[in-house]
Scaffold this motif. Sequence first.
Motif, PDB file in Angstrom:
ATOM      1  N   THR A 186       0.789  -1.230   0.000  1.00 20.60           N
ATOM      2  CA  THR A 186       0.000   0.000   0.000  1.00 20.60           C
ATOM      3  C   THR A 186       0.827   1.289   0.000  1.00 20.60           C
ATOM      4  OG1 THR A 186      -0.134  -0.026   2.419  1.00 20.60           O
ATOM      5  CG2 THR A 186      -1.903  -1.140   1.193  1.00 20.60           C
ATOM      6  N   ALA A 187       2.150   1.185   0.137  1.00 23.04           N
ATOM      7  CA  ALA A 187       2.969   2.396   0.215  1.00 23.04           C
ATOM      8  C   ALA A 187       2.790   3.311  -1.004  1.00 23.04           C
ATOM      9  CB  ALA A 187       4.437   2.027   0.406  1.00 23.04           C
ATOM     10  N   PRO A 188       2.824   2.765  -2.242  1.00 27.12           N
ATOM     11  CA  PRO A 188       2.612   3.648  -3.402  1.00 27.12           C
ATOM     12  C   PRO A 188       1.218   4.288  -3.392  1.00 27.12           C
ATOM     13  CG  PRO A 188       3.577   1.552  -4.081  1.00 27.12           C
ATOM     14  CD  PRO A 188       3.140   1.388  -2.659  1.00 27.12           C
ATOM     15  N   LEU A 189       0.219   3.545  -2.943  1.00 21.58           N
ATOM     16  CA  LEU A 189      -1.138   4.085  -2.894  1.00 21.58           C
ATOM     17  C   LEU A 189      -1.251   5.174  -1.836  1.00 21.58           C
ATOM     18  CD1 LEU A 189      -3.198   0.769  -3.189  1.00 21.58           C
ATOM     19  CD2 LEU A 189      -2.809   2.492  -4.969  1.00 21.58           C
ATOM     20  N   GLN A 190      -0.579   4.976  -0.702  1.00 18.82           N
ATOM     21  CA  GLN A 190      -0.593   5.991   0.344  1.00 18.82           C
ATOM     22  C   GLN A 190       0.040   7.281  -0.156  1.00 18.82           C
ATOM     23  OE1 GLN A 190      -1.988   5.551   3.643  1.00 18.82           O
ATOM     24  NE2 GLN A 190      -1.846   7.785   3.448  1.00 18.82           N
ATOM     25  N   SER A 191       1.075   7.145  -0.974  1.00 20.54           N
ATOM     26  CA  SER A 191       1.737   8.323  -1.530  1.00 20.54           C
ATOM     27  C   SER A 191       0.791   9.088  -2.456  1.00 20.54           C
ATOM     28  CB  SER A 191       2.993   7.905  -2.296  1.00 20.54           C
ATOM     29  OG  SER A 191       3.620   9.033  -2.873  1.00 20.54           O
ATOM     30  N   ILE A 192       0.049   8.337  -3.279  1.00 20.90           N
ATOM     31  CA  ILE A 192      -0.932   8.978  -4.161  1.00 20.90           C
ATOM     32  C   ILE A 192      -2.000   9.690  -3.339  1.00 20.90           C
ATOM     33  CG2 ILE A 192      -2.772   8.527  -5.842  1.00 20.90           C
ATOM     34  CD1 ILE A 192      -1.031   6.274  -6.962  1.00 20.90           C
ATOM     35  N   TRP A 193      -2.472   9.018  -2.274  1.00 22.11           N
ATOM     36  CA  TRP A 193      -3.480   9.624  -1.405  1.00 22.11           C
ATOM     37  C   TRP A 193      -2.960  10.921  -0.777  1.00 22.11           C
ATOM     38  CZ3 TRP A 193      -8.501   9.324  -0.052  1.00 22.11           C
ATOM     39  CH2 TRP A 193      -8.896   9.959   1.127  1.00 22.11           C
ATOM     40  N   ASP A 194      -1.753  10.871  -0.247  1.00 24.50           N
ATOM     41  CA  ASP A 194      -1.183  12.031   0.444  1.00 24.50           C
ATOM     42  C   ASP A 194      -0.941  13.209  -0.488  1.00 24.50           C
ATOM     43  OD1 ASP A 194      -1.176  10.599   2.799  1.00 24.50           O
ATOM     44  OD2 ASP A 194       0.922   9.959   2.605  1.00 24.50           O
ATOM     45  N   ASP A 195      -0.511  12.915  -1.726  1.00 21.45           N
ATOM     46  CA  ASP A 195      -0.041  13.981  -2.604  1.00 21.45           C
ATOM     47  C   ASP A 195      -1.058  14.454  -3.647  1.00 21.45           C
ATOM     48  OD1 ASP A 195       2.343  13.705  -1.257  1.00 21.45           O
ATOM     49  OD2 ASP A 195       3.263  12.428  -2.787  1.00 21.45           O
ATOM     50  N   GLN A 196      -2.028  13.616  -3.988  1.00 25.50           N
ATOM     51  CA  GLN A 196      -2.850  13.948  -5.151  1.00 25.50           C
ATOM     52  C   GLN A 196      -4.369  13.922  -4.925  1.00 25.50           C
ATOM     53  OE1 GLN A 196      -1.466  12.005  -8.860  1.00 25.50           O
ATOM     54  NE2 GLN A 196       0.213  11.173  -7.649  1.00 25.50           N
ATOM     55  N   VAL A 197      -4.855  13.038  -4.084  1.00 26.04           N
ATOM     56  CA  VAL A 197      -6.302  12.821  -4.012  1.00 26.04           C
ATOM     57  C   VAL A 197      -7.048  14.041  -3.491  1.00 26.04           C
ATOM     58  CG1 VAL A 197      -8.132  11.470  -2.926  1.00 26.04           C
ATOM     59  CG2 VAL A 197      -6.119  10.321  -3.864  1.00 26.04           C
ATOM     60  N   THR A 198      -6.527  14.685  -2.450  1.00 28.71           N
ATOM     61  CA  THR A 198      -7.218  15.855  -1.896  1.00 28.71           C
ATOM     62  C   THR A 198      -7.377  16.944  -2.947  1.00 28.71           C
ATOM     63  OG1 THR A 198      -6.415  15.386   0.333  1.00 28.71           O
ATOM     64  CG2 THR A 198      -7.145  17.628  -0.122  1.00 28.71           C
ATOM     65  N   ALA A 199      -6.302  17.219  -3.680  1.00 26.80           N
ATOM     66  CA  ALA A 199      -6.366  18.243  -4.722  1.00 26.80           C
ATOM     67  C   ALA A 199      -7.323  17.835  -5.837  1.00 26.80           C
ATOM     68  CB  ALA A 199      -4.966  18.471  -5.294  1.00 26.80           C
ATOM     69  N   PHE A 200      -7.339  16.544  -6.163  1.00 27.12           N
ATOM     70  CA  PHE A 200      -8.223  16.034  -7.205  1.00 27.12           C
ATOM     71  C   PHE A 200      -9.685  16.225  -6.825  1.00 27.12           C
ATOM     72  CE2 PHE A 200     -10.456  12.167  -8.937  1.00 27.12           C
ATOM     73  CZ  PHE A 200     -10.514  12.600 -10.248  1.00 27.12           C
ATOM     74  N   ARG A 201     -10.042  15.885  -5.584  1.00 21.47           N
ATOM     75  CA  ARG A 201     -11.421  16.006  -5.135  1.00 21.47           C
ATOM     76  C   ARG A 201     -11.819  17.484  -4.997  1.00 21.47           C
ATOM     77  NH1 ARG A 201     -13.629  11.981  -0.795  1.00 21.47           N
ATOM     78  NH2 ARG A 201     -15.392  12.138  -2.210  1.00 21.47           N
ATOM     79  N   LYS A 202     -10.891  18.312  -4.562  1.00 20.55           N
ATOM     80  CA  LYS A 202     -11.182  19.737  -4.451  1.00 20.55           C
ATOM     81  C   LYS A 202     -11.512  20.318  -5.817  1.00 20.55           C
ATOM     82  CE  LYS A 202      -9.196  24.148  -2.954  1.00 20.55           C
ATOM     83  NZ  LYS A 202      -7.999  24.824  -2.378  1.00 20.55           N
TER      84      LYS A 202
END
Length: 261
Positions: A186-202
């Motif tokens: 899950t480490a690569p997925l956690q990185s995507i979550w931390d760096d990209q998902v919030t901005a994507f949803r915003k």
Amino acid sequence: MNELTALTEKLAALAAEDEVYVAGARVISPDSGEVALAAILREIDNVVLERTLVFTIGEVEVSAIVAGRRLRGLLDITAGTAGADKVVGQVLSREEKAPLKAAGALLRLLCEGASRVTVRSKPAERFGTSADAGILATDLADIWDVDLDARPAPPVVRFMTANASSLTAYLYFEGGRTASEAAGETAPLQSIWDDQVTAFRKRQKELSSKVASGPHLTCLEGALGPGTAVAIAMAGDEVCLCTFAPDQIAALAASWQAITS
């Protein structure tokens, strides 16, 4: 629940923006089994004035006479349905055990194999006599051993469950930034979550708040290098980040469409 409350809830349900309709019929359960049977009984429990409720359970259509939050009987069932002859046209009462048991068994069997249950409300048709009151939906739940509170799992959870064998790793989030479920690397997925998902949803919410809250599945082939695809499944405050083999993209997309449509 008194009659005024039941009527209020019925009107609220009809006015809800998130109701889903298919060919003019309202979807009351996107799932099968006890969840579907509980949804049928809840619909009956919402009806005060006498109506004919037409339930489409998978491929089978069942017409029920309902009044005063009671099921009076089953008026019609799609021709060729095994066991229909034992219940169609029979007035349901506590005194007549056989039709009551047969109706419960048939509805349970139909619900077990259903991919979805919908309902349409039509004017009442003649059935029995005025003395044939039927049985309260809440009493039917006790007699047929049905949990009226049974609800389908959220769409993202159903997606994860249906495709568990295809996902090599996943992170599941609900209403917050901490993963409530995880599996695999899950480490690569956690990185995507931390760096990209919030901005994507915003950015989604800026474009359209209604679209942003609806179900979305985005698949990215090669996001983590050759041989690995990434998907983000979102619905409401649910988010699943997962990895899978690229040749599974079509199957995952079809599964998502079936679950959320």
